[in-house]
Design a protein around this motif. Structure first.
Motif, PDB file in Angstrom:
ATOM      1  N   ILE A  42       1.799   7.387   6.819  1.00  0.00           N
ATOM      2  CA  ILE A  42       0.931   7.236   5.093  1.00  0.00           C
ATOM      3  C   ILE A  42       1.388   5.856   5.507  1.00  0.00           C
ATOM      4  O   ILE A  42       2.260   4.615   6.500  1.00  0.00           O
ATOM      5  CB  ILE A  42       2.786   6.924   4.830  1.00  0.00           C
ATOM      6  N   PRO A  43      -0.166   4.827   5.632  1.00  0.00           N
ATOM      7  CA  PRO A  43      -0.455   3.136   5.604  1.00  0.00           C
ATOM      8  C   PRO A  43       0.667   2.661   4.424  1.00  0.00           C
ATOM      9  O   PRO A  43       1.242   2.683   3.820  1.00  0.00           O
ATOM     10  CB  PRO A  43      -2.085   3.371   4.538  1.00  0.00           C
ATOM     11  N   GLU A  44       0.665   1.552   5.109  1.00  0.00           N
ATOM     12  CA  GLU A  44       1.935   0.093   4.423  1.00  0.00           C
ATOM     13  C   GLU A  44       1.213  -0.048   3.050  1.00  0.00           C
ATOM     14  O   GLU A  44       2.397   0.093   2.289  1.00  0.00           O
ATOM     15  CB  GLU A  44       1.725  -1.247   5.081  1.00  0.00           C
ATOM     16  N   THR A  45      -0.104   0.471   2.784  1.00  0.00           N
ATOM     17  CA  THR A  45      -0.154  -0.379   1.109  1.00  0.00           C
ATOM     18  C   THR A  45       0.628   1.236   0.577  1.00  0.00           C
ATOM     19  O   THR A  45       0.932   1.209  -1.001  1.00  0.00           O
ATOM     20  CB  THR A  45      -1.661  -0.500   0.787  1.00  0.00           C
ATOM     21  N   ARG A  47       2.946   2.662   1.328  1.00  0.00           N
ATOM     22  CA  ARG A  47       4.192   2.946   0.818  1.00  0.00           C
ATOM     23  C   ARG A  47       4.708   2.139   0.605  1.00  0.00           C
ATOM     24  O   ARG A  47       5.986   1.675  -0.033  1.00  0.00           O
ATOM     25  CB  ARG A  47       4.952   2.933   2.829  1.00  0.00           C
ATOM     26  N   SER A  48       4.276   1.120   0.620  1.00  0.00           N
ATOM     27  CA  SER A  48       4.699  -0.365  -0.492  1.00  0.00           C
ATOM     28  C   SER A  48       5.005   0.294  -1.559  1.00  0.00           C
ATOM     29  O   SER A  48       5.299  -0.116  -2.971  1.00  0.00           O
ATOM     30  CB  SER A  48       3.952  -1.647  -0.467  1.00  0.00           C
ATOM     31  N   HIS A  49       3.496   0.734  -2.855  1.00  0.00           N
ATOM     32  CA  HIS A  49       2.971   1.972  -4.155  1.00  0.00           C
ATOM     33  C   HIS A  49       4.407   2.741  -3.971  1.00  0.00           C
ATOM     34  O   HIS A  49       5.194   2.862  -4.862  1.00  0.00           O
ATOM     35  CB  HIS A  49       1.783   2.202  -4.039  1.00  0.00           C
ATOM     36  N   ILE A  50       4.917   3.367  -2.722  1.00  0.00           N
ATOM     37  CA  ILE A  50       5.867   4.435  -3.148  1.00  0.00           C
ATOM     38  C   ILE A  50       7.256   3.301  -3.890  1.00  0.00           C
ATOM     39  O   ILE A  50       7.649   4.279  -4.303  1.00  0.00           O
ATOM     40  CB  ILE A  50       6.057   5.688  -1.646  1.00  0.00           C
ATOM     41  N   GLU A  51       7.507   2.522  -2.726  1.00  0.00           N
ATOM     42  CA  GLU A  51       8.815   1.850  -3.255  1.00  0.00           C
ATOM     43  C   GLU A  51       9.225   1.268  -4.023  1.00  0.00           C
ATOM     44  O   GLU A  51       9.862   1.224  -4.354  1.00  0.00           O
ATOM     45  CB  GLU A  51       8.853   0.660  -2.046  1.00  0.00           C
ATOM     46  N   THR A  52       7.836   1.175  -4.918  1.00  0.00           N
ATOM     47  CA  THR A  52       8.467   1.168  -6.560  1.00  0.00           C
ATOM     48  C   THR A  52       8.212   1.555  -7.562  1.00  0.00           C
ATOM     49  O   THR A  52       8.813   1.531  -8.789  1.00  0.00           O
ATOM     50  CB  THR A  52       6.662  -0.481  -7.157  1.00  0.00           C
ATOM     51  N   LEU A  53       8.008   3.211  -7.000  1.00  0.00           N
ATOM     52  CA  LEU A  53       8.128   4.474  -8.139  1.00  0.00           C
ATOM     53  C   LEU A  53       9.843   4.452  -8.432  1.00  0.00           C
ATOM     54  O   LEU A  53      10.280   4.106  -7.722  1.00  0.00           O
ATOM     55  CB  LEU A  53       7.839   5.457  -7.898  1.00  0.00           C
TER      56      LEU A  53
END
Length: 89
Positions: A42-45, A47-53
């Motif tokens: 999973i690209p970092e961008t 991954r970062s988005h998922i971490e905000t869910l």
């Protein structure tokens, strides 16, 4: 002081928040592992988005990822989520 009603209420609230955060972190970790297994790294961008869910969004993603074939499916799902949040009507 430890026996006061206010102290006990604050302590219980802190414990509840801790449990909620722990549950959300566990769900996030599981979803990221399943996504990696399903569609690859999973690209970092993303991954970062998922971490905000939120927890509910993570649970929904956990179900949706069963239908994913490629990373594009994840990107489409996240864009649809963003569109829904921007225009919930």
């Amino acid at each position: 002081m430890q026996e006061s009603v206010a102290y006990q209420a604050i302590k219980a609230e802190g414990r509840q928040e801790g449990r909620q955060e722990g549950r959300q972190e566990g769900e996030r970790s599981l979803v990221l592992r399943l996504l990696t297994r399903r569609v690859g790294e999973i690209p970092e961008t993303l991954r970062s988005h998922i971490e905000t869910l939120s927890l509910e969004q993570l649970e929904n993603l956990g179900e949706a990822l069963l239908d994913f074939k490629t990373i594009v499916d994840l990107e489409i799902w996240l864009k649809a989520l963003d569109s829904f949040i921007a225009c919930p009507d």
